[in-house]
Motif scaffolding. Structure first.
Motif, PDB file in Angstrom:
ATOM      1  N   VAL A 164       0.865  -1.182   0.000  1.00 45.94           N
ATOM      2  CA  VAL A 164       0.000   0.000   0.000  1.00 45.94           C
ATOM      3  C   VAL A 164       0.899   1.229   0.000  1.00 45.94           C
ATOM      4  O   VAL A 164       2.036   1.183   0.467  1.00 45.94           O
ATOM      5  CB  VAL A 164      -0.932   0.029   1.224  1.00 45.94           C
ATOM      6  CG1 VAL A 164      -1.886  -1.154   1.204  1.00 45.94           C
ATOM      7  CG2 VAL A 164      -0.124   0.022   2.527  1.00 45.94           C
ATOM      8  N   ARG A 165       0.392   2.336  -0.551  1.00 44.03           N
ATOM      9  CA  ARG A 165       1.153   3.583  -0.528  1.00 44.03           C
ATOM     10  C   ARG A 165       0.246   4.710  -0.049  1.00 44.03           C
ATOM     11  O   ARG A 165      -0.960   4.712  -0.300  1.00 44.03           O
ATOM     12  CB  ARG A 165       1.768   3.905  -1.887  1.00 44.03           C
ATOM     13  CG  ARG A 165       0.789   4.099  -3.028  1.00 44.03           C
ATOM     14  CD  ARG A 165       1.551   4.323  -4.341  1.00 44.03           C
ATOM     15  NE  ARG A 165       0.636   4.477  -5.461  1.00 44.03           N
ATOM     16  CZ  ARG A 165       0.181   5.644  -5.893  1.00 44.03           C
ATOM     17  NH1 ARG A 165       0.547   6.768  -5.279  1.00 44.03           N
ATOM     18  NH2 ARG A 165      -0.643   5.703  -6.927  1.00 44.03           N
ATOM     19  N   HIS A 166       0.871   5.662   0.644  1.00 41.13           N
ATOM     20  CA  HIS A 166       0.112   6.751   1.244  1.00 41.13           C
ATOM     21  C   HIS A 166       0.915   8.040   1.148  1.00 41.13           C
ATOM     22  O   HIS A 166       2.146   8.027   1.067  1.00 41.13           O
ATOM     23  CB  HIS A 166      -0.182   6.476   2.722  1.00 41.13           C
ATOM     24  CG  HIS A 166      -1.127   5.348   2.963  1.00 41.13           C
ATOM     25  ND1 HIS A 166      -2.489   5.491   2.904  1.00 41.13           N
ATOM     26  CD2 HIS A 166      -0.885   4.050   3.276  1.00 41.13           C
ATOM     27  CE1 HIS A 166      -3.064   4.324   3.168  1.00 41.13           C
ATOM     28  NE2 HIS A 166      -2.111   3.437   3.401  1.00 41.13           N
TER      29      HIS A 166
ATOM     30  N   ALA B  17       4.179   0.641   2.265  1.00 46.55           N
ATOM     31  CA  ALA B  17       4.340  -0.523   3.144  1.00 46.55           C
ATOM     32  C   ALA B  17       4.129  -1.780   2.304  1.00 46.55           C
ATOM     33  O   ALA B  17       3.086  -1.929   1.662  1.00 46.55           O
ATOM     34  CB  ALA B  17       3.355  -0.478   4.301  1.00 46.55           C
ATOM     35  N   VAL B  18       5.117  -2.675   2.301  1.00 49.74           N
ATOM     36  CA  VAL B  18       5.060  -3.884   1.478  1.00 49.74           C
ATOM     37  C   VAL B  18       5.335  -5.088   2.372  1.00 49.74           C
ATOM     38  O   VAL B  18       6.371  -5.137   3.041  1.00 49.74           O
ATOM     39  CB  VAL B  18       6.083  -3.832   0.325  1.00 49.74           C
ATOM     40  CG1 VAL B  18       5.996  -5.091  -0.516  1.00 49.74           C
ATOM     41  CG2 VAL B  18       5.858  -2.594  -0.532  1.00 49.74           C
TER      42      VAL B  18
ATOM     43  N   PHE C 222       5.865   8.569  -4.282  1.00 51.88           N
ATOM     44  CA  PHE C 222       5.846   7.232  -4.872  1.00 51.88           C
ATOM     45  C   PHE C 222       4.631   7.104  -5.771  1.00 51.88           C
ATOM     46  O   PHE C 222       3.539   7.589  -5.447  1.00 51.88           O
ATOM     47  CB  PHE C 222       5.777   6.157  -3.782  1.00 51.88           C
ATOM     48  CG  PHE C 222       7.034   6.028  -2.972  1.00 51.88           C
ATOM     49  CD1 PHE C 222       8.231   5.678  -3.563  1.00 51.88           C
ATOM     50  CD2 PHE C 222       7.011   6.249  -1.596  1.00 51.88           C
ATOM     51  CE1 PHE C 222       9.385   5.549  -2.813  1.00 51.88           C
ATOM     52  CE2 PHE C 222       8.154   6.119  -0.838  1.00 51.88           C
ATOM     53  CZ  PHE C 222       9.356   5.769  -1.454  1.00 51.88           C
ATOM     54  N   ASP C 223       4.805   6.441  -6.916  1.00 49.65           N
ATOM     55  CA  ASP C 223       3.684   6.178  -7.810  1.00 49.65           C
ATOM     56  C   ASP C 223       3.473   4.677  -7.918  1.00 49.65           C
ATOM     57  O   ASP C 223       4.115   3.879  -7.226  1.00 49.65           O
ATOM     58  CB  ASP C 223       3.911   6.814  -9.180  1.00 49.65           C
ATOM     59  CG  ASP C 223       5.206   6.350  -9.839  1.00 49.65           C
ATOM     60  OD1 ASP C 223       5.734   5.293  -9.449  1.00 49.65           O
ATOM     61  OD2 ASP C 223       5.694   7.054 -10.748  1.00 49.65           O
ATOM     62  N   ASP C 224       2.568   4.299  -8.810  1.00 53.15           N
ATOM     63  CA  ASP C 224       2.248   2.870  -8.952  1.00 53.15           C
ATOM     64  C   ASP C 224       3.446   2.069  -9.425  1.00 53.15           C
ATOM     65  O   ASP C 224       3.618   0.908  -9.033  1.00 53.15           O
ATOM     66  CB  ASP C 224       1.076   2.693  -9.928  1.00 53.15           C
ATOM     67  CG  ASP C 224      -0.235   3.182  -9.334  1.00 53.15           C
ATOM     68  OD1 ASP C 224      -0.316   3.267  -8.092  1.00 53.15           O
ATOM     69  OD2 ASP C 224      -1.165   3.477 -10.106  1.00 53.15           O
ATOM     70  N   ASP C 225       4.276   2.666 -10.291  1.00 50.65           N
ATOM     71  CA  ASP C 225       5.479   1.963 -10.743  1.00 50.65           C
ATOM     72  C   ASP C 225       6.421   1.705  -9.572  1.00 50.65           C
ATOM     73  O   ASP C 225       7.034   0.632  -9.475  1.00 50.65           O
ATOM     74  CB  ASP C 225       6.197   2.779 -11.822  1.00 50.65           C
ATOM     75  CG  ASP C 225       5.515   2.667 -13.163  1.00 50.65           C
ATOM     76  OD1 ASP C 225       4.793   1.680 -13.367  1.00 50.65           O
ATOM     77  OD2 ASP C 225       5.705   3.556 -14.004  1.00 50.65           O
TER      78      ASP C 225
ATOM     79  N   LEU D 159       5.027  -1.154  -7.548  1.00 55.05           N
ATOM     80  CA  LEU D 159       5.260  -2.424  -8.217  1.00 55.05           C
ATOM     81  C   LEU D 159       6.715  -2.853  -8.055  1.00 55.05           C
ATOM     82  O   LEU D 159       7.008  -4.029  -7.781  1.00 55.05           O
ATOM     83  CB  LEU D 159       4.892  -2.317  -9.699  1.00 55.05           C
ATOM     84  CG  LEU D 159       5.151  -3.553 -10.567  1.00 55.05           C
ATOM     85  CD1 LEU D 159       4.336  -4.735 -10.055  1.00 55.05           C
ATOM     86  CD2 LEU D 159       4.812  -3.247 -12.026  1.00 55.05           C
ATOM     87  N   LEU D 160       7.630  -1.903  -8.214  1.00 58.04           N
ATOM     88  CA  LEU D 160       9.049  -2.204  -8.045  1.00 58.04           C
ATOM     89  C   LEU D 160       9.342  -2.661  -6.625  1.00 58.04           C
ATOM     90  O   LEU D 160      10.057  -3.651  -6.400  1.00 58.04           O
ATOM     91  CB  LEU D 160       9.875  -0.967  -8.393  1.00 58.04           C
ATOM     92  CG  LEU D 160      11.381  -1.054  -8.148  1.00 58.04           C
ATOM     93  CD1 LEU D 160      11.986  -2.179  -8.957  1.00 58.04           C
ATOM     94  CD2 LEU D 160      12.041   0.277  -8.487  1.00 58.04           C
ATOM     95  N   ALA D 161       8.786  -1.946  -5.642  1.00 56.85           N
ATOM     96  CA  ALA D 161       9.019  -2.319  -4.243  1.00 56.85           C
ATOM     97  C   ALA D 161       8.475  -3.710  -3.952  1.00 56.85           C
ATOM     98  O   ALA D 161       9.093  -4.494  -3.217  1.00 56.85           O
ATOM     99  CB  ALA D 161       8.381  -1.288  -3.318  1.00 56.85           C
ATOM    100  N   GLU D 162       7.321  -4.044  -4.531  1.00 55.02           N
ATOM    101  CA  GLU D 162       6.757  -5.376  -4.308  1.00 55.02           C
ATOM    102  C   GLU D 162       7.630  -6.455  -4.929  1.00 55.02           C
ATOM    103  O   GLU D 162       7.806  -7.539  -4.340  1.00 55.02           O
ATOM    104  CB  GLU D 162       5.339  -5.441  -4.883  1.00 55.02           C
ATOM    105  CG  GLU D 162       4.313  -4.652  -4.076  1.00 55.02           C
ATOM    106  CD  GLU D 162       2.939  -4.693  -4.692  1.00 55.02           C
ATOM    107  OE1 GLU D 162       1.950  -4.587  -3.951  1.00 55.02           O
ATOM    108  OE2 GLU D 162       2.838  -4.810  -5.935  1.00 55.02           O
TER     109      GLU D 162
END
Length: 862
Positions: free
Chosen positions: A373-375, A406-407, A430-433, A436-439
């Motif tokens: 999740v990102r905030h 948070a991943v 942080f964006d969706d990319d 995705l990279l962090a995940e």
């Protein structure tokens, strides 16, 4: 204005009061190579170029199209009277001009050829006004056909890809609408300018230099970078193609610049690069904390400003999580963190500290959702979370943290913890990319952390099993002073199958054993345990070394056969998906469990009464012997085949040792290292053993200090025994004739001997034991019969005879007259048994003595 309109206007000039301007013309001089050598004001007025722009440049640079076919034919033939005809020229303003040209060949004073080129065109002016300057609005331009408009105007203008055309001086000639939007300037503003004159930023200057290179070399260049108007990494990424424009003769006439937006490809490539880097940098060891730190390091180096890695508290302590993380506040332990700032001042918890996440917090929600999740720190969840921990809220405000991700760390269906990513120095959130990279990198790291966790747990289990099987301290024996060490390997392979043992045998003897099972991990340790148990069992029945190794070899063959059939029918417990990273424990375990079993072993027996040591080897290094004077010798013990080969014999070697000699047994991990071969290691071992006056303990430590300054990649087992001798006063022997009267005499002799040793309290029991053993030998065996008493750590009674038949204890019925002798012996003594000898057998029984009555027994220490 069309040509016929121009002519019609010229014919009626006086009627309409127009003032007609005479056609303009200009003359230039060109040398034999085609380079301009003279350029006057008329030429500058005609085409807009100043002398400094054109002198020394090819005249063909002025062409806006192909050289007419008649001109090419004329140049290929021998020049005659000259050539004349129309050509299309490129004005300095970027548009094309139709000229009437006459080219006259000249010969200079040196006989060289030159050309006088005269070009001209007609123009008209409005009433009462002078004609327009060349290149200004109203200057006559070439009339384009429908096809030419399609090719040169409409297609270029409507292309969605930015395109610009430059001449041989790298000055802009034209551009389409997409390029004007990209550059933020109109064509009129950019025409005639070099790229570096449009923008002074470094990336623009770099492309300008590349344009010169293309014009000079005639080779296309592809250049990747960020927005040409900005070198900020967060801006869109562009690929610029600089392509030379050549005529039919292959001469460079200019260049085209085509710009493609490859932001998505750049982001995908960047993500792939980071993931690849993470796969290399994360998981280099099988240490949980180090692996988590590697994840934090990679993330901070690449896309985050501050990273923390937390493990669930149960996972940290080697357990499985007992409840779902979503059910309540989650206890965790901080195991790694990294920041772009020194010493991680943003952290609200030090590494190693414990805390809990409330159920509404981002990490708890990430655990509950099973995804990242990102905030923004402006979100209510973050504001509430930071308010509850003042230090966390202070950090957010002090360092300007504005974006959070948070991943969860999840591997093989097990939730391990959470990685938190923060930004404060980087302006963009942080964006969706980024999520995705962090995940992706967190998922890889989670597998590595899980492997490290499993390895740690397996290593702990292996060590516990192995240490439980090593000799215990406090074993009382008289034969030798013992010291030992076991050092497990500190590698990803895990604990190995090295072992050693010291076994008390009958007759005050001891057995010394060192072995090495092929492989590492729980499987190797379990195999080692089975072999150790087998050796103890075989040693207890008194087998000589070569026979013992033969039986042990048969056992390994059977174990290998059982392992093979078991592996065909069912997987080994604990097998799971293989880890595609360094230190794949499961794959390693599978590889070892399905391969052939193999082991080496050195088995020896030392008799302190005869000072004789007997050794046999199954592919294991021979012992090293150190005499009391410090001389180091290497006895010739035939190595024999390793255990599990089968069908080959083993050989026993006997050696007589002086009192206080030292026997050194070891596994090959002591000698091998990355810096030396085994021969060099053996030489070091011999030198380390020459120190005089050291105890077995001191010698053991000295050997390790010399040979293992750094832990190697293999286990090390070291066993040192300093021999002792039982003097004649501690051993009493009597021949026993095979008559009934000798039993009473044997009892009386025993009583006198025990009184001499000060063991009066043991007389009654010992007389009963002697009476039973001697009576059995007289009744059921054959002569010669001998009685021997040994006083060491206990009191040993031995009766030997010439029969090889071993007695066995049986349960006598109520009215049987016999059959209770061995049962009585077993009840009165601590242990009893029988062993075979070359001339028959020995039946022995041992009694324990109070510590005050022990014959100076030594304790085993490890």
């Amino acid at each position: 204005m069309r040509k016929q309109d121009s002519a019609r206007s010229h014919g009626r000039a006086e009627e309409f009061g127009h003032q007609q301007v005479a056609p303009l013309s200009a003359a230039i001089e060109v040398d034999a190579r085609g380079y301009i050598t003279a350029w006057g004001p008329d030429a500058a007025r005609l085409l807009g170029y100043q002398p400094g722009d054109m002198l020394g440049h090819p005249v063909l640079d002025l062409l806006a199209g192909e050289l007419p076919a008649s001109a090419r034919s004329y140049l290929r033939a021998q020049p005659g009277d000259g050539w004349s005809g129309p050509i299309k020229a490129r004005h300095q303003g970027g548009h094309r001009v139709q000229l009437a040209v006459q080219a006259h060949p000249l010969t200079d004073a040196r006989g060289g050829m030159r050309w006088l080129v005269v070009a001209g065109t007609a123009a008209e002016a409005r009433p009462g006004r002078p004609g327009p300057e060349p290149g200004a609005p109203g200057w006559p331009e070439e009339e384009l056909s429908e096809e030419e408009r399609l090719l040169e105007n409409w297609t270029l203008a409507q292309m969605p890809i930015p395109v610009a055309i430059y001449n041989t001086r790298a000055r802009l000639v034209g551009a389409n609408v997409a390029m004007t939007h990209l550059m933020g300037q109109s064509v009129a503003q950019m025409r005639g300018l070099r790229l570096r004159e449009m923008d002074s930023r470094p990336i623009v200057q770099e492309i300008d230099l590349l344009q010169e290179q293309v014009i000079r070399t005639g080779e296309a260049i592809r250049h990747e970078g960020f927005d040409p108007l900005s070198d900020e990494p967060s801006k869109p990424a562009w690929a610029v193609y600089l392509i030379p424009v050549k005529d039919a003769m292959g001469v460079v006439r200019g260049l085209s610049a085509v710009v493609f937006d490859y932001t998505e490809q750049h982001r995908a490539r960047r993500r792939l690069t980071i993931v690849n880097e993470a796969s290399v940098r994360i998981g280099t060891t099988l240490d949980v904390s180090r692996t988590a730190q590697e994840l934090a390091d990679v993330a901070v180096d690449r896309f985050a400003d501050f990273v923390t890695v937390d493990l669930l508290d149960a996972i940290y302590h080697g357990q499985e999580p007992m409840v779902s993380p979503a059910s309540r506040a989650v206890d965790f332990r901080r195991i790694a963190q990294q920041s772009v700032l020194e010493d991680c001042p943003e952290a609200s918890l030090v590494a190693g500290g414990a805390d809990s996440w409330p159920e509404y917090s981002p990490p708890a929600k990430a655990l509950a959702a099973g995804r990242g999740v990102r905030h923004s720190t402006r979100d209510e969840e973050i504001r509430r979370w930071t308010r509850e921990v003042p230090r966390r809220g202070e950090s957010v405000h002090r360092y300007g943290i504005h974006s959070v991700m948070a991943v969860p760390l999840i591997a093989r269906g097990t939730t391990l913890g959470v990685a938190m990513f923060y930004r404060h120095r980087t302006r963009d959130p942080f964006d969706d990319d980024d999520l995705l990279l962090a995940e992706e990198i967190t998922a890889r790291a989670a597998v590595c952390v899980d492997n490290a966790r499993r390895y740690t747990r397996e290593r702990a289990v292996s060590l516990a099993i192995q240490r439980s099987m090593l000799p215990r301290t406090g074993m009382r024996q008289m034969a030798a002073s013992i010291a030992s060490r076991y050092l497990p390997a500190r590698t990803a392979a895990g604990v190995g199958g090295d072992w050693f043992d010291v076994i008390r045998l009958s007759g005050a003897r001891i057995a010394l054993v060192v072995g090495d099972v092929v492989g590492h991990g729980v499987h190797a340790v379990a195999t080692m345990g089975r072999l150790r148990t087998a050796v103890r069992t075989l040693a207890d029945i008194g087998l000589p070394p070569d026979e013992l190794l033969t039986h042990l070899d048969d056992l390994v063959l059977r174990l290998d056969e059982e392992e093979f059939h078991t592996g065909e029918t069912e997987p080994r417990t604990g097998e799971t998906e293989p880890r595609p990273q360094t230190g794949d424990l499961v794959a390693e375990e599978r590889k070892e469990s399905t391969g052939e079993l193999g082991a080496t072993c050195l088995y020896g027996v030392y008799d302190p009464i005869t000072r004789t040591a007997s050794f046999a080897s199954a592919g294991h290094p021979a012992p090293v012997v150190v005499t009391p004077g410090g001389a180091v010798t290497l006895p010739r013990v035939p190595p024999g085949p390793p255990l599990g080969v089968g069908g080959l014999p083993f050989e026993t070697v006997d050696m007589e040792l002086p009192e206080n000699s030292t026997l050194v047994l070891y596994t090959d991990g002591l000698l091998r290292s990355a810096a030396r071969d085994p021969d060099e290691g053996l030489a070091l071992l011999c030198r380390a053993l020459t120190e005089p006056g050291e105890s077995a303990e001191q010698m053991c430590q000295s050997v390790l200090d010399v040979l293992t300054p750094e832990r190697g990649s293999d286990d090390i087992a070291l066993l040192i025994a300093r021999t002792r001798t039982l003097d004649a006063a501690s051993v009493a022997t009597r021949d026993v004739p095979a008559t009934a009267a000798t039993v009473a005499e044997a009892r009386r002799w025993t009583s006198r001997q025990l009184t001499a040793w000060g063991l009066e309290e043991a007389i009654f029991t010992t007389e009963l034991v002697v009476s039973e053993l001697v009576t059995n030998a007289i009744r059921h065996a054959s002569s010669p019969i001998q009685l021997r008493l040994i006083h060491d750590a206990g009191l040993i009674c031995e009766v030997s005879d010439a029969s090889s038949t071993a007695p066995h204890m049986r349960r006598a019925r109520s009215f049987d007259e016999g059959g209770r002798g061995l049962l009585l012996v077993a009840q009165l003594t601590q242990r009893w048994g029988t062993r075979q000898t070359p001339h028959g057998k020995v039946i022995w029984a041992e009694q324990s003595l109070p510590p005050s009555r022990e014959n100076g027994a030594l304790s085993f220490s490890a």
